[in-house]
Write an enzyme that holds these catalytic residues in place. Sequence first.
Site, PDB file in Angstrom:
ATOM      1  N   GLY A 167      -8.257  -1.415   0.719  1.00  0.00           N
ATOM      2  CA  GLY A 167      -7.167  -0.228   0.675  1.00  0.00           C
ATOM      3  C   GLY A 167      -5.839  -0.722   1.371  1.00  0.00           C
ATOM      4  O   GLY A 167      -5.623  -1.829   1.481  1.00  0.00           O
ATOM      5  N   SER A 168      -5.289   0.328   1.784  1.00  0.00           N
ATOM      6  CA  SER A 168      -3.621  -0.203   2.458  1.00  0.00           C
ATOM      7  C   SER A 168      -3.762  -0.727   3.635  1.00  0.00           C
ATOM      8  O   SER A 168      -4.881  -0.546   4.520  1.00  0.00           O
ATOM      9  CB  SER A 168      -2.756   1.208   2.361  1.00  0.00           C
ATOM     10  N   ALA A 169      -2.988  -1.440   3.989  1.00  0.00           N
ATOM     11  CA  ALA A 169      -2.785  -2.094   5.334  1.00  0.00           C
ATOM     12  C   ALA A 169      -2.803  -1.126   6.448  1.00  0.00           C
ATOM     13  O   ALA A 169      -3.153  -1.036   7.705  1.00  0.00           O
ATOM     14  CB  ALA A 169      -1.275  -2.948   5.443  1.00  0.00           C
TER      15      ALA A 169
ATOM     16  N   ALA B  81      -3.873   2.116   6.512  1.00  0.00           N
ATOM     17  CA  ALA B  81      -5.322   2.474   6.926  1.00  0.00           C
ATOM     18  C   ALA B  81      -6.064   1.405   7.640  1.00  0.00           C
ATOM     19  O   ALA B  81      -6.909   1.974   8.259  1.00  0.00           O
ATOM     20  CB  ALA B  81      -6.028   3.115   5.329  1.00  0.00           C
ATOM     21  N   GLY B  82      -6.246   0.328   7.049  1.00  0.00           N
ATOM     22  CA  GLY B  82      -6.866  -0.940   7.539  1.00  0.00           C
ATOM     23  C   GLY B  82      -6.662  -1.163   9.144  1.00  0.00           C
ATOM     24  O   GLY B  82      -7.242  -1.293   9.909  1.00  0.00           O
TER      25      GLY B  82
ATOM     26  N   GLU C  24     -10.053  -5.551   3.721  1.00  0.00           N
ATOM     27  CA  GLU C  24      -9.466  -5.998   2.613  1.00  0.00           C
ATOM     28  C   GLU C  24      -8.413  -5.273   2.306  1.00  0.00           C
ATOM     29  O   GLU C  24      -8.408  -4.259   1.795  1.00  0.00           O
ATOM     30  CB  GLU C  24     -10.468  -6.093   1.361  1.00  0.00           C
TER      31      GLU C  24
ATOM     32  N   CYS D 174      -3.999  -5.619  -5.410  1.00  0.00           N
ATOM     33  CA  CYS D 174      -3.460  -6.267  -3.997  1.00  0.00           C
ATOM     34  C   CYS D 174      -3.058  -7.652  -4.220  1.00  0.00           C
ATOM     35  O   CYS D 174      -2.204  -7.936  -3.316  1.00  0.00           O
ATOM     36  CB  CYS D 174      -4.570  -6.193  -3.180  1.00  0.00           C
TER      37      CYS D 174
END
Length: 471
Positions: free
Chosen positions: A207-209, A211-212, A230, A264
Amino acid sequence: MASEEIVSFEPATGAELWRGSPGDVDDAVARARRAWPAWAAEPLSKRMELLRRFANEVRKDADNLAPLIARETGKPLWEARTEVESVVNKVEISIGAYAERTSQRKLDSALQGTAALRHKPHGVMAVLGPYNFPAHLPNGHIVPALLAGNAVVFKPSEKTPAVGEALVACFHRAGIPAEVIHLLIGGPDEGKALVEHEGVDGVLFTGSATAGIAINRKLAGNPGKIVALEMGGNNPIVVWDTPKIGDAATLIVQSAFTSAGQRCTAARRLIVKAALYDAVVGEVKRLADRIIVGAPFDEPAPFMGPVIDNRAADGLTDSFVYLLSHGGKPVKHMVRSDETLPFLSPAIMDVTGIAERPDVELFGPLLQVIRVDDFDQAIAEANATRFGLSASLLGGTPQDYNRFWANVRAGVINWNRPTNGASSAAPFGGVGLSGNHRPSAYYAADYCAYPVASTEMDQPRATIAVGLRES
């Protein structure tokens, strides 16, 4: 606190597709923990057999699954069909990767003993899936995790729960117990609770940076929980000396606008040698002008569909206006033909004149162009990002590519190929804000089991040769 009822809408029509209630995180994890020991104790050959049955179930259901993916994501039917093929192919790729990356070894040891290397599953793995490839990308975590002997709690994106439900149904029809691969419907609240749950041994996230990073921060004090992130990219595609302007433009368009730019690995920044600028950018615009944007089942088939929802479309149009108002020069305007639906035309903006370019992942069909004078400047521009997922060089000599490969910071680096479309038979991941050095695809086996080193003998044998008084 549970999320409200989850509702999925078709991006192309706005029609409601799926509705359901959020699941119980504690119950899902408890069921998976109870089921895990028996699953881990099954012979590897049985887990392989059941996953091959799963591939057959997906293959049999392709005529239903592909249209469902197309409806829930908005992507063209042809692209949804390729996603189903990727789900099927993942099984054999994962079996080969598991054999290579986690194979058992035995060596001779002292006193006629042996030294052994084996791998053990972690336990219960949480898989958090994205909306852009709602079957293929979570499946890339689930299959190797199950193969290694883990139980899985899978939370699909709240924007694509119907595909997640259909994918899990294929596992269950193949004979994999419902508690071993458990579907958890939910939104951000359920996702956070699952990540933090003490009964979860690993978190596999795509997902998004943003959220990561939140996941990484939350679990920083728990080093025993495996975390594979990822995330996205602000990916560069560099055009250098080449007579193949038409081919280069085609690769740029494929990189930037496939899946409506919702990959991505999509090219976000086109970096062009000044001497080639007019020819390259002009050809990219001419090709982008010909792109058909349409609904999944339109005829003729569209190249790209809408972005996932109106909120995403609003954000992208706002970003286009921001770049325009801060010194960007439009090459091709972003057009939204219907304010009630998230269809966007591919857009191109020259941002060479913007002194401080926002280093963000604009997740859609918006390509930024930067003009440079020399190759060192091109490499510097490629590296002018906190992300590091993919990068491509179009044109140049083998020596140029060697310099590019050696100096550009990314996990996927290509020459005369697009930035997207990475092979599942290779590792896939990035550095910086793109990942945490746990690449997926072929290397997913590395984070789905941990190595255990042993020294072994059939009977205890020992002597102490120094430092003892005589008896």
